[in-house]
Motif scaffolding. Structure first.
Motif, PDB file in Angstrom:
ATOM      1  N   PHE A   1       0.460  -1.370  -0.051  1.00  0.00           N
ATOM      2  CA  PHE A   1       0.042   0.281  -0.592  1.00  0.00           C
ATOM      3  C   PHE A   1       1.267   1.704   0.036  1.00  0.00           C
ATOM      4  CE2 PHE A   1      -1.803   3.313   2.353  1.00  0.00           C
ATOM      5  CZ  PHE A   1      -2.996   3.431   1.703  1.00  0.00           C
ATOM      6  N   LYS A   2       1.647   0.998   0.570  1.00  0.00           N
ATOM      7  CA  LYS A   2       1.952   2.096   0.803  1.00  0.00           C
ATOM      8  C   LYS A   2       3.242   2.697  -0.849  1.00  0.00           C
ATOM      9  CE  LYS A   2       3.545   2.424   5.891  1.00  0.00           C
ATOM     10  NZ  LYS A   2       4.463   1.960   7.136  1.00  0.00           N
ATOM     11  N   VAL A   3       4.318   1.482  -1.099  1.00  0.00           N
ATOM     12  CA  VAL A   3       5.129   1.490  -2.223  1.00  0.00           C
ATOM     13  C   VAL A   3       3.862   2.548  -3.171  1.00  0.00           C
ATOM     14  CG1 VAL A   3       5.924   0.539  -4.126  1.00  0.00           C
ATOM     15  CG2 VAL A   3       6.436  -0.392  -1.875  1.00  0.00           C
ATOM     16  N   VAL A   4       2.680   1.508  -3.518  1.00  0.00           N
ATOM     17  CA  VAL A   4       1.366   2.527  -4.287  1.00  0.00           C
ATOM     18  C   VAL A   4       1.753   3.593  -4.314  1.00  0.00           C
ATOM     19  CG1 VAL A   4      -0.644   2.101  -5.334  1.00  0.00           C
ATOM     20  CG2 VAL A   4       0.900  -0.017  -5.046  1.00  0.00           C
ATOM     21  N   VAL A   5       1.066   4.071  -3.222  1.00  0.00           N
ATOM     22  CA  VAL A   5       1.005   5.249  -2.294  1.00  0.00           C
ATOM     23  C   VAL A   5       2.575   6.324  -3.281  1.00  0.00           C
ATOM     24  CG1 VAL A   5       0.724   7.329  -0.823  1.00  0.00           C
ATOM     25  CG2 VAL A   5      -0.552   5.507  -0.838  1.00  0.00           C
ATOM     26  N   LYS A   6       2.600   5.961  -2.532  1.00  0.00           N
ATOM     27  CA  LYS A   6       4.381   6.786  -3.287  1.00  0.00           C
ATOM     28  C   LYS A   6       5.243   6.730  -4.569  1.00  0.00           C
ATOM     29  CE  LYS A   6       6.796   6.137   1.177  1.00  0.00           C
ATOM     30  NZ  LYS A   6       8.285   4.878   2.017  1.00  0.00           N
ATOM     31  N   SER A   7       4.011   5.696  -5.335  1.00  0.00           N
ATOM     32  CA  SER A   7       4.837   5.618  -6.729  1.00  0.00           C
ATOM     33  C   SER A   7       3.782   5.967  -7.132  1.00  0.00           C
ATOM     34  CB  SER A   7       4.118   4.463  -7.279  1.00  0.00           C
ATOM     35  OG  SER A   7       5.099   3.035  -6.479  1.00  0.00           O
ATOM     36  N   ILE A   8       2.488   6.380  -6.810  1.00  0.00           N
ATOM     37  CA  ILE A   8       2.010   7.348  -7.411  1.00  0.00           C
ATOM     38  C   ILE A   8       2.124   9.011  -7.932  1.00  0.00           C
ATOM     39  CG2 ILE A   8      -0.306   8.051  -7.277  1.00  0.00           C
ATOM     40  CD1 ILE A   8      -1.637   5.416  -7.184  1.00  0.00           C
ATOM     41  N   LEU A   9       2.656   9.377  -5.700  1.00  0.00           N
ATOM     42  CA  LEU A   9       2.964  10.613  -5.581  1.00  0.00           C
ATOM     43  C   LEU A   9       4.108  11.126  -6.571  1.00  0.00           C
ATOM     44  CD1 LEU A   9       2.374  11.006  -1.869  1.00  0.00           C
ATOM     45  CD2 LEU A   9       1.038  12.064  -3.846  1.00  0.00           C
ATOM     46  N   TYR A  10       5.373   9.777  -6.848  1.00  0.00           N
ATOM     47  CA  TYR A  10       5.861  10.563  -7.744  1.00  0.00           C
ATOM     48  C   TYR A  10       6.372   9.982  -8.566  1.00  0.00           C
ATOM     49  CZ  TYR A  10       8.549   9.484  -2.880  1.00  0.00           C
ATOM     50  OH  TYR A  10       9.086   8.885  -1.350  1.00  0.00           O
ATOM     51  N   PHE A  11       4.847   9.546  -9.227  1.00  0.00           N
ATOM     52  CA  PHE A  11       5.219   9.797 -10.961  1.00  0.00           C
ATOM     53  C   PHE A  11       4.502  10.919 -11.139  1.00  0.00           C
ATOM     54  CE2 PHE A  11       7.104   5.614 -11.906  1.00  0.00           C
ATOM     55  CZ  PHE A  11       7.466   5.505 -12.591  1.00  0.00           C
ATOM     56  N   GLY A  12       3.366  11.480 -10.508  1.00  0.00           N
ATOM     57  CA  GLY A  12       2.581  13.332 -10.932  1.00  0.00           C
ATOM     58  C   GLY A  12       1.175  12.377 -10.714  1.00  0.00           C
ATOM     59  N   TYR A  58      -4.452  14.537   0.023  1.00  0.00           N
ATOM     60  CA  TYR A  58      -4.331  14.712   1.271  1.00  0.00           C
ATOM     61  C   TYR A  58      -2.615  13.731   1.639  1.00  0.00           C
ATOM     62  CZ  TYR A  58      -4.102  11.191   5.342  1.00  0.00           C
ATOM     63  OH  TYR A  58      -3.631  10.571   6.837  1.00  0.00           O
ATOM     64  N   PHE A  59      -2.301  12.654   0.713  1.00  0.00           N
ATOM     65  CA  PHE A  59      -0.811  11.874   0.384  1.00  0.00           C
ATOM     66  C   PHE A  59       0.190  13.070   0.296  1.00  0.00           C
ATOM     67  CE2 PHE A  59      -3.994   8.420   0.601  1.00  0.00           C
ATOM     68  CZ  PHE A  59      -2.782   7.076   2.223  1.00  0.00           C
ATOM     69  N   GLU A  60      -0.211  13.577  -0.433  1.00  0.00           N
ATOM     70  CA  GLU A  60       0.400  15.184  -0.695  1.00  0.00           C
ATOM     71  C   GLU A  60       1.289  15.912   0.198  1.00  0.00           C
ATOM     72  OE1 GLU A  60       1.264  17.736  -4.503  1.00  0.00           O
ATOM     73  OE2 GLU A  60      -1.099  17.754  -3.788  1.00  0.00           O
ATOM     74  N   GLY A  61       0.532  15.977   1.379  1.00  0.00           N
ATOM     75  CA  GLY A  61       0.813  16.864   2.367  1.00  0.00           C
ATOM     76  C   GLY A  61       1.208  15.670   3.421  1.00  0.00           C
ATOM     77  N   TYR A  62       1.628  14.661   2.955  1.00  0.00           N
ATOM     78  CA  TYR A  62       1.927  13.748   4.306  1.00  0.00           C
ATOM     79  C   TYR A  62       3.345  13.485   4.299  1.00  0.00           C
ATOM     80  CZ  TYR A  62       0.442  10.253   7.880  1.00  0.00           C
ATOM     81  OH  TYR A  62       0.147   9.133   9.111  1.00  0.00           O
TER      82      TYR A  62
END
Length: 510
Positions: A1-12, A58-62
């Motif tokens: 879950f954490k890896v997918v969240v970060k991946s979405i954030l990092y790919f924009g 939400y996750f962008e500010g976490y």
């Protein structure tokens, strides 16, 4: 879950399923995760995105999810090895991942290289994103006491590198987004240019810089700064004939904007003289266009407006024209047809001008051409199409902070409502246009239709105090005779000899 969240954030905002597969996250895992309603699977690429933008925010500010060095380096490696993955976010994703991995020197190297390539692709959002991050220099919009953030890239950038980044960001804002931001970054770039010799930056490059800098000031309605920049340009000894022509042309545009009509005509005639001496019809075409605008806006002279725009069209050489100039000349030809009541031809040409402008991402000619198309549609009794065209143009003008465009569009909406006898919405549109006209400090000479129409609507609604106050504040030639007709109570107001672009005695602005 954490890896997918970060991946979405990092790919924009979207992660390719192929990348997640390279991390051994298979389809079954993604299916299970999608049941949480945090993510959704998109078949088109295929890719994984957040179920809703609010989740992204939400996750962008976490903070916990922001800086995963290991994952960042894997994303960089995967993107470098998978050229098939096409996205406007590719470059910014790699750049941001270098920063997340604290690889600041590599971020600078990649960022400066990418700014050049993204400029060539006209991907201006990427240029602005990367450039402002490298500079860590954003115009102050909040409390000046706010602490500045240390710039981790500073030690890896010399004056030349900073100059080129400031210049690229300034130009990106000039073409695509916020013109006032553009002027800010041009000023910063010019300070460096004054102090340092920039390697491989030739005299022609310097002339081009002044040309673009003055255009940014003009487009931002920053006429005082435009004159200062043109004075710098005039003192610069490295000009050739072309940039002499350009300099005088730009002077004429600024002088017109500040209502110095004598100097506007002297400057445009000097520009035209250089064009003729150099036997350059395309330069003549540009000068005739700007001479037409002087007669259109300053003198409200329909006959000479048509004459000089027609000369501009006649001298135009399509093979030597940029896409932007091609769009301009098509729009000016359409405008002549509009002023001579050839509405079908005018609509055809205005549509061509718009489509030509759309070939370039973010040009101001897109806004001007669409506004003209809306006017022609309204004059052709296609009111619904006109309103739709103007409303779309208004959204784009607001996004790009195109000050003249926003005021003109509200003026034209107000004019159309007057003609439909919808006086309350007409007043609302025109008063909004006037408030923005004052806020933006745009050229009074360009926005005479707004003043004519606002006087007229106040007169219709019996608001004589607002009418009289506006007249006292907004005097220009022809306004007195128009005002005197209004207060005389005459039912037939004669508008011959006033602003050339009018329909049933109501004024529109192009």
């Amino acid at each position: 879950f954490k890896v997918v969240v970060k991946s979405i954030l990092y790919f924009g905002g979207e992660t390719p399923v192929d990348f997640l597969a390279s991390l051994n996250i298979d389809g079954d895992m993604l299916f299970e995760l999608s049941q949480s309603l945090f993510f959704k699977y998109m078949d088109k690429y295929p890719k994984i995105v957040f179920y809703h933008d609010n989740i992204y925010r939400y996750f962008e500010g976490y903070q916990f999810y922001q800086n995963d060095r290991s994952l960042s380096l894997k994303i960089i490696k995967w993107l470098n090895e998978n050229a098939w993955y096409k996205s406007n976010l590719r470059t910014t994703a790699i750049f941001d991942c270098y920063i997340r991995a604290s690889e600041y020197e590599e971020a600078v190297r990649f960022g400066i290289s990418s700014i050049s390539s993204e400029c060539d692709k006209r991907n201006f959002q990427a240029v602005i994103h990367i450039g402002t991050e490298l500079l860590k220099d954003v115009p102050k919009t909040q409390d000046a006491s706010e602490e500045s953030v240390p710039n981790p890239f500073a030690e890896f950038m010399d004056a030349g590198a900073k100059f080129h980044v400031y210049y690229a960001v300034a130009d990106a804002y000039r073409i695509y987004q916020d013109l006032s931001q553009s002027v800010y970054y041009y000023k910063k770039a010019y300070k460096i240019l004054q102090q340092y010799s920039i390697s491989e930056f030739t005299s022609i490059d310097t002339c081009r810089f002044f040309h673009r800098y003055s255009n940014a000031c003009i487009s931002a309605a920053d006429y005082d700064d435009a004159l200062i920049v043109l004075d710098y340009f005039k003192k610069y000894k490295g000009r050739n004939n072309f940039y002499d022509f350009i300099m005088y042309n730009r002077y004429s545009v600024v002088y017109l904007a500040i209502n110095d009509i004598e100097n506007a005509l002297l400057s445009i005639d000097e520009s035209l003289k250089i064009a003729k001496e150099c036997k350059e019809p395309q330069w003549e075409s540009v000068s005739y266009s700007d001479k037409a605008y002087i007669y259109y806006r300053a003198y409200e002279d329909k006959e000479n407006t048509i004459l000089y725009f027609s000369k501009a069209v006649e001298k135009h050489i399509s093979e030597k024209a940029t896409i932007n100039r091609s769009a301009e000349i098509l729009a000016q030809e359409a405008f002549v047809d509009l002023l001579t009541d050839k509405l079908e031809d005018a609509e055809y040409l205005a549509d061509l001008a718009l489509n030509r402008a759309l070939e370039i991402n973010g040009t101001a000619m897109e806004i001007k051409s669409r506004n003209l198309l809306g006017i022609i549609q309204y004059f052709s009794n296609k009111a619904e199409a006109a309103f739709s065209t103007w409303q779309k143009d208004l959204v784009i003008s607001a996004q790009r902070v195109n000050k003249d465009g926003i005021v003109k569009l509200h003026t034209n909406l107000g004019a159309a409502y007057i003609l439909q006898s919808k006086y309350v919405p007409a007043k609302e549109e025109l008063e909004q246009a006037y408030a923005l006209y004052q806020k933006f400090k745009v050229s009074p000479i360009t926005h005479k239709p707004l003043i004519y129409n606002l006087l007229f609507i106040y007169n219709i609604l019996g608001d004589t105090s607002k009418r009289d106050k506006l007249f006292e504040k907004a005097y220009f030639d022809n306004l007195s005779s128009y005002y005197n007709q209004l207060i005389s109570g005459s039912e037939n107001i004669l508008t011959d000899g006033y602003w050339p672009l009018q329909f049933k005695h109501v004024f529109f602005n192009y």
